[in-house]
Structures are given as C-alpha cells and as structure tokens.
Design a protein around this motif. Structure first.
Motif, PDB file in Angstrom:
ATOM      1  N   VAL A   1       0.976   1.632  -8.575  1.00  0.00           N
ATOM      2  CA  VAL A   1      -0.354   1.855  -8.198  1.00  0.00           C
ATOM      3  C   VAL A   1      -1.415   0.805  -9.058  1.00  0.00           C
ATOM      4  CG1 VAL A   1      -2.390   3.240  -8.544  1.00  0.00           C
ATOM      5  CG2 VAL A   1      -0.389   4.184  -7.499  1.00  0.00           C
ATOM      6  N   ALA A   2      -0.856   0.919 -10.362  1.00  0.00           N
ATOM      7  CA  ALA A   2      -1.460  -0.220 -11.389  1.00  0.00           C
ATOM      8  C   ALA A   2      -1.314  -1.479 -11.008  1.00  0.00           C
ATOM      9  CB  ALA A   2      -0.890   0.094 -12.786  1.00  0.00           C
TER      10      ALA A   2
ATOM     11  N   PHE B   1       0.793  -1.212   0.055  1.00  0.00           N
ATOM     12  CA  PHE B   1      -0.066   0.020  -0.007  1.00  0.00           C
ATOM     13  C   PHE B   1       0.874   1.262  -0.028  1.00  0.00           C
ATOM     14  CE2 PHE B   1      -3.931  -1.884   0.495  1.00  0.00           C
ATOM     15  CZ  PHE B   1      -4.065  -3.112   1.191  1.00  0.00           C
ATOM     16  N   SER B   2       1.639   1.365  -0.974  1.00  0.00           N
ATOM     17  CA  SER B   2       2.522   2.442  -1.054  1.00  0.00           C
ATOM     18  C   SER B   2       1.517   3.790  -1.090  1.00  0.00           C
ATOM     19  CB  SER B   2       3.250   2.606  -2.393  1.00  0.00           C
ATOM     20  OG  SER B   2       2.645   2.772  -3.690  1.00  0.00           O
ATOM     21  N   GLY B   3       2.286   4.856  -0.538  1.00  0.00           N
ATOM     22  CA  GLY B   3       1.434   6.246  -0.314  1.00  0.00           C
ATOM     23  C   GLY B   3       0.486   6.312   0.651  1.00  0.00           C
ATOM     24  N   THR B   4       0.302   5.189   1.572  1.00  0.00           N
ATOM     25  CA  THR B   4      -0.300   5.215   2.573  1.00  0.00           C
ATOM     26  C   THR B   4       0.325   5.008   3.967  1.00  0.00           C
ATOM     27  OG1 THR B   4      -2.286   4.042   1.179  1.00  0.00           O
ATOM     28  CG2 THR B   4      -2.831   4.144   3.774  1.00  0.00           C
TER      29      THR B   4
ATOM     30  N   ASP C   1      -3.466 -10.754  -1.076  1.00  0.00           N
ATOM     31  CA  ASP C   1      -2.281 -10.825  -1.512  1.00  0.00           C
ATOM     32  C   ASP C   1      -1.093 -10.740  -0.185  1.00  0.00           C
ATOM     33  OD1 ASP C   1      -2.472  -9.451  -4.761  1.00  0.00           O
ATOM     34  OD2 ASP C   1      -3.077 -11.791  -3.937  1.00  0.00           O
ATOM     35  N   MET C   2      -1.072 -10.033   0.501  1.00  0.00           N
ATOM     36  CA  MET C   2      -0.463  -9.488   1.370  1.00  0.00           C
ATOM     37  C   MET C   2      -0.237 -10.580   2.436  1.00  0.00           C
ATOM     38  SD  MET C   2      -0.264  -5.949   3.609  1.00  0.00           S
ATOM     39  CE  MET C   2      -1.892  -6.207   4.308  1.00  0.00           C
ATOM     40  N   LEU C   3      -1.532 -10.974   2.728  1.00  0.00           N
ATOM     41  CA  LEU C   3      -1.521 -11.883   3.956  1.00  0.00           C
ATOM     42  C   LEU C   3      -1.163 -13.434   3.308  1.00  0.00           C
ATOM     43  CD1 LEU C   3      -4.858 -11.035   5.625  1.00  0.00           C
ATOM     44  CD2 LEU C   3      -2.546 -10.455   6.481  1.00  0.00           C
TER      45      LEU C   3
END
Lengths: 306, 432
Positions: free
Chosen positions: B274-275, B76-79, B130-132
C-alpha cells in the motif's frame, strides 16, 4: 542564657553597613532593637541567623560562638511573606518539618500555637483569605513552631487591632517569662517601652546607645516639668515671665492648658516648687524622657525634615 | 538530606495538587487520546455495519482492452475489478455497482470517474499512469525486438547499496532510518526544557515576590531549597509530559489502523504494498524499521542531563529577579543557550561534518541536543558520545554547585536584577 554580638563588621561591596556593632540580649529580659529604616537592623539580624556572614566579629551564645545549624532561632521578619495561595496548616507544618521537627511533632505544635493565638478557626483556609492581622498571627506561629530559644520579632504589632495586639503581648510576655531571649524591633515606642528592659539603638550602622532602659532614662536630667494651673492660664503665663521663674526657667511651652517648663538646671526643681506654692495647681509632673525622645535625640537629626 | 526530601515532597506535591495543573493535564490527555480516535469513529458512522465494505475489498469498474486482471491486481491490490463494456452513464454504473471508481483506459490515455476527489486520488492517478506506462514500455520493447526473457530481466533489476561515514558506528542505514526520530525527539527535548524550565522560573520568582523566601531562607539551606524545587517541579512536569506522550502513543497505535484505512483504504496486511502504491514507502519504512534500543538509552541520558543543566541555570538566574515581570528577562542567557543548542542540532543535521557542529556537541550547554542528533544520524560513535556525556555530567554537578551559590545570594536581593558580570562575581565570592 545570654546572646552577645561583639565587634561585628559588615560591608556589601563598598558600602559599610555595620561598624563595630556590639550589644547583648539576656534571657528573661526583652531587648528593644531600634533604629531608623536602613540603619542596618535587618542585616544584623540576618547575621545572627547565619544568613549573612559577618566580615569580622563574633556572635556568641553563653560565651561560645553560635552554632547556626543547631541554634533554635525564631524569626518573624518585617516583610511578611509566605505562600498566599496555600492553606495555613500546610505551611506551618512544612516550615516545622524544615526546621527539624517530625511531621507529627510539627502538627502538634501547630495546633497548640494556633489555639494559643486564637487562630484555630483559620486552620483550613488559604493564607490570602485572612485579614492582615490574622496573617500576622500565623507568621508568629511559624516563627515559634520549633520552640526556639531565641526569638526575634520585627514589627510584630504593626496593623494589629487592640484585641490581637493584646494576644500578641500576652504571648511575648510568656516567652520572656520562660527565660527565652527575645529581641524586639519596632518603631512603636509604646510597645517597646512596655516590654523591653534593655534597649539598643542602631544608627547608620553603629550603636549609639545600649543598656538598661530604666538606667538610661535616669541618666537624663529630670529638668522638664509639666504644670497645669487651676485657674485661668493667662495669669500664670504672665507670672512665668517674671522672677523667680525667669531665672530658673530656660524655656516655657504651652499645650492645651498645660505648661511645659524646662529648668536651666535640674537642681532648681525645689526652687520651682517653692515658687509655685503661691499658685493653685491641678497637676505637677516631673517628666522622664520618653523612648521616643531619646530615640529622636540619638538617631534623629534636628535639621532634617521629618 | 532530610530537608531536601521535605522540600522535594512539598514542591512536587503542591504542583500535583494545583488545580490548574491537573485540569490542563486532563484536557491535554483527553485531546491526545481522542484525536486519533476520530477517523475510527468517523469510519463507523459513515457506513453502518451491514453496508460497510470489508476492509480488504474495494470494488471498481474498468473499461479497457489492454488491462488484465493480473496487472490490475499488482497495482491495485485489495481492489476487485469488474470489466464493463463501455463507460456510458458512468455515474449510474458506479452507483448501482457500488464502485469506488470507473477506469477507462487504452494504451496511452485514460479517464477515471470518481465520486469525489480526496487525498488518495492523487496516489491513484500515479498508479494508473505507472501501470499504463509499464504496459506501453513492454509493448514497445516487443516492437523493438526484445524477447520475453530480456523484458523480464529489465524488469527485475535490483540495485543494492550502503552508506558509510568516517566516524559513524551506526549501521549502514543509520542516516536514513533515524533522521525522523532525531527531528521529533530534538523537538520534544526543546519543548520540555523550555516549558518546564519556565515553571521553575515562575516558582522561584513567585516565592521571592511573595516574600515567602524570607521564611524559607531562615529555615533551610539554599542548596536544599534549590535542589528540592528543581527536582520537585521537574519531576511533576516530566510526569505530566510523559503521561501525555504515552497516552498519545497508545491511542495512536490502537487507532492507527483506522488512520491507515482512511488514507490508504486498502488491505492492512499489505502495508508495504500500500505504501509503495501511494509513494509513501520511504516514510513507512523509516517508521517501521527496527530502532536500536541504544537510541533510547542515549535519549534518556541526554534528556535527563540536558534537563538538569538548564534547570539549575534557570533556578540560579531566576533567583535574581524580584518580580514576575523581570522573570523572563533575567533568564535570557539560559534560554539563549537552549535555542543555540536546538538550532545547532537542526542545522547540524544538514551539515554533520561541520566543525562548529562538532564543537557544539561537546560544549555542555548545547551538547545534550547536538550530540544526541549526531548519534541519531550516525555521525558520532559511542566513544565521542560518552566523552560528551561525561563532560555534560560533570558540568551538571558544577552548575548545581555554582547555581546554589547564586541562588543563595540572589534570593535575598531585591531591586534591579544584577547584570551578568555581577552574577559572575557572586559565583566567586558567595559561600554555599
């Protein structure tokens, strides 16, 4: 200047539209080009203008084949048409340019013609806002924009009020006066008789009569007399049934107090005059055939319903 | 030649002066400029400047023992995340802290609290899973005895590849890169040809039905009339079309960033990430990938040639109609050709090697679309393309010549429009 059609033949597929058509038109003398609807007049005109090519025969101007690209012919078609939604001015100038004038020349001519035809006030109006008669004046202006040497007018007077008809008459007279070749096609025999020194009648694709109108009329026997008796018609009517009238008259018809007497032979006119010396007459008129009568005879079929 | 110029200027001019034309163009232009501005304006209205989050920081809350700032940053880049102890009173927490969402996650289960669900929510869920999953896989691998290095190797596998076609001269990624362009451009080609072809038809038939033709035919050569009209109307139409296209493109590119903001809501200098995060990677890659300028050259050539061949056909066939009502029926044949071309091109995108597609790409009536498609997709090389172009160019000239013959005769024909066979006879007999 003289324009001549010689032995023009034209067919569309199986249908023969023009057969051995020959006639001529001279500058300074208008030609009345007459014929029933569908006789082939428009086709002949289109051949003169080079829109259609004849199957055989020639179109000559002063002896030489007409050069369509340079010949200046002005044509006012029976089917009036232009851009209804465009301004008058635009259209006249456009057509002028198409016919070889430069823009300034075209504008000048347009102004001149509109002025002459007393239509200058409509210069900025859309074509479809004009009355029929005025639209026709514009059509004429367009036909004349490039100062043509040969002018072909198809039913130019139809729908014109007397004032506009007079303007048109004046214009046509001028054209004739300038020595231009004017071909005039109309069903309104009155106008044709007024303007045209020559006539040519086309019927079913063939010429049935052509030549100088006066001479044609003279060639018809002058055997019709119109007599209006001074007194009561009854007496006159009864008298006509007896000699010498019954001997020399072939036919008598009556119309509103006038008697139309047809002589058996034109030479009996003097005998008739002598026989009438007993009577008081208001009017004695030797009738020459009208163009309409000539036309009906040459191109009409007596048995057909009108 | 002078006549052509006069007619061309007249037709072109009257088209441009036509009020309806101008008004419609203006409306479309406005729409095309305004629509891309909507998210921009909406974005500005939604949050007044002072409260507006800067576009590169979103705040979210997370309750988890297993998630680390590192992995959160990656997915979650940017968060920026703030860790909470628990998720009780999630709504209050979110409102007080101004968080976009609150994520509560353990090894195999998660709950996400959001203010509302919108399009990027689904993408987000995908990211969370995906992360988990990544975390879970790594922990399992450790359980099965793999060491750190092995795990890294597994996670840095890279596969490279390329596509080669038997005829293609486009570069290896030709296929994938260009299919979107092919679709869009084909559609545009089709639209333009039909739209402006129709304009030509209407113009010709109107002249006939108003009998303006009687005067015109006595004043100018039919060839000039036809050419003047085709070029005049065509140019005016193309001008309208391209100005709308250009306006749209400019407006979109200016406002595009705000579109991204609305949908991706993340750092704009990280379009790729982001994409990737939202699964639209392919799409963005295709749009962003460099396009060979040759493509535009081909587009221009096929567009112009295609337009004119249909324009001449339309003009010729239209000249046989006498009334507007007949206008559509008489141009059935050329319309059919356009449709066949379009369908052939679209279908051919799926089966580029099929024989009928190859044939269509050389037949001049359909090649403008089909060959263009093949070039886009890389299933035809320069040689084939240029052979087709030459055939097409010659055919355009032929159609112009034959079309003029039909035009000349057709414009004077009133009454029932002739059948196709009769038109053919006219081809043979009429003089230009």
């Amino acid at each position: 200047m003289k324009m001549e059609l010689r032995n023009i033949e034209k067919s569309f597929g199986q249908k023969k539209v023009l057969e051995n058509v020959s006639f001529s038109a001279e500058g300074g003398r208008a030609l009345g080009f007459l014929g029933r609807n569908g006789a082939g007049k428009t086709t002949a005109i289109r051949i003169i203008m080079g829109i259609f090519l004849q199957d055989s025969g020639q179109v000559l101007v002063d002896g030489a084949p007409i050069a369509q690209s340079t010949a200046r012919i002005g044509y006012m078609p029976e089917e009036r048409g232009l851009y209804p939604k465009k301004k008058i001015w635009e259209q006249i100038v456009y057509i002028g340019e198409l016919r070889g004038l430069t823009a300034p020349q075209s504008k000048k001519r347009a102004e001149f013609l509109l002025d002459k035809l007393e239509a200058s006030e409509y210069i900025d109006k859309r074509l479809d806002t004009l009355s029929k008669g005025n639209q026709q004046k514009i059509q004429l202006a367009i036909a004349l924009i490039h100062d043509p040497e040969i002018v072909i007018l198809d039913e130019p007077f139809s729908g014109l009020d007397p004032i506009n008809a007079a303007i048109l008459k004046r214009t046509v007279e001028e054209l004739v006066g300038y020595g231009k070749i004017v071909m005039f096609s109309s069903h309104q025999m009155g106008y044709v008789e007024e303007f045209c020194r020559d006539i040519c009648i086309l019927d079913k694709g063939a010429i049935v009569l052509s030549g100088d109108l006066d001479q044609i009329k003279k060639s018809y026997p002058r055997s019709r007399i119109r007599v209006v008796p001074a007194g009561v018609p009854e007496a006159f009517r009864e008298r006509l049934k007896t000699a010498p009238f019954s001997n020399i008259l072939e036919d008598v018809t009556e119309e509103r107090g006038a008697f139309f007497l047809k002589l058996r032979a034109a030479k009996d006119k003097r005998a008739l005059l002598a026989a009438l010396s007993d009577f008081d007459v208001d009017s004695f008129l030797v009738l020459e055939p009208t163009l309409e009568e000539i036309f009906l005879e040459k191109a009409g079929n007596q048995n057909e319903a009108v | 030649m002078k006549q052509f110029k006069t007619i061309f200027l007249f037709e072109f001019g009257s088209y441009l002066k036509n009020k309806a034309f101008l008004i419609i163009t203006a409306i479309i232009l406005l729409a095309v400029i305004a629509v891309p501005c909507v998210p921009t304006v909406a974005g500005l209205i939604r949050k007044p400047e002072s409260e507006r989050e800067t576009s590169d920081t979103r705040k979210a809350a997370v309750v988890s023992d297993i998630l680390t700032p590192e992995i959160l940053a990656r997915y979650f880049s940017g968060t920026s995340f703030e860790f909470m102890s628990n998720a009780d009173q999630a709504e209050e927490i979110m409102e007080n802290g101004g968080y976009k969402f609150l994520l509560e996650a353990d090894e195999t289960d998660y709950t996400i609290y959001m203010n509302n669900v919108n399009i990027d929510s689904f993408a987000m869920l995908g990211n969370v899973e995906d992360m988990l999953r990544e975390l879970r896989m790594k922990s399992l691998m450790k359980e099965y005895g793999l060491d750190e290095e092995a795990i890294n190797d597994i996670y840095s596998i890279e596969i490279t590849g390329r596509v080669r076609t038997s005829e293609g001269a486009a570069d290896e990624e030709g296929y994938f890169q260009n299919y979107i362009y092919a679709y869009v451009l084909l559609f545009l080609l089709y639209m333009v040809m039909v739209l402006y072809g129709q304009q030509i038809v209407v113009s010709v038939v109107t002249e006939k039905s108003s009998k303006a033709m009687e005067i015109l035919i006595t004043s100018a050569k039919p060839l000039q009339l036809m050419f003047g009209k085709v070029f005049g109307v065509g140019l005016a139409g193309l001008l309208q079309f391209f100005s709308v296209l250009a306006a749209g493109a400019v407006s979109f590119s200016i406002n595009g960033i705000f579109w991204a903001d609305m949908y991706f809501a993340d750092a704009l200098d990280n379009v790729q990430e982001v994409a990737a995060a939202s699964g639209m990677e392919e799409f963005v890659n295709i749009l962003a990938a460099p396009v060979s300028p040759m493509l535009f050259v081909y587009l221009g050539i096929f567009f112009i040639l295609g337009f004119f061949i249909y324009a001449f056909l339309f003009a010729a066939f239209a000249s046989t109609a006498s009334r507007i009502e007949e206008g559509n029926t008489v141009v059935a044949v050329p319309m059919l050709l356009i449709v066949v071309g379009f369908m052939g091109a679209i279908f051919g995108m799926m089966v580029p090697g099929a024989m009928f597609v190859k044939v269509l790409s050389y037949i001049p009536f359909t090649s403008s679309m089909v060959m263009f498609m093949r070039v886009c997709m890389g299933s035809a090389g320069a040689l084939q393309a240029w052979i087709s172009i030459v055939i097409l160019a010659v055919s355009v000239v032929l159609c112009a010549y034959l079309g003029a013959k039909v035009y000349r005769t057709g414009v004077l024909m009133y009454g029932k429009p002739p059948k196709f066979a009769e038109i053919f006879k006219i081809f043979l007999k009429a003089k230009v």
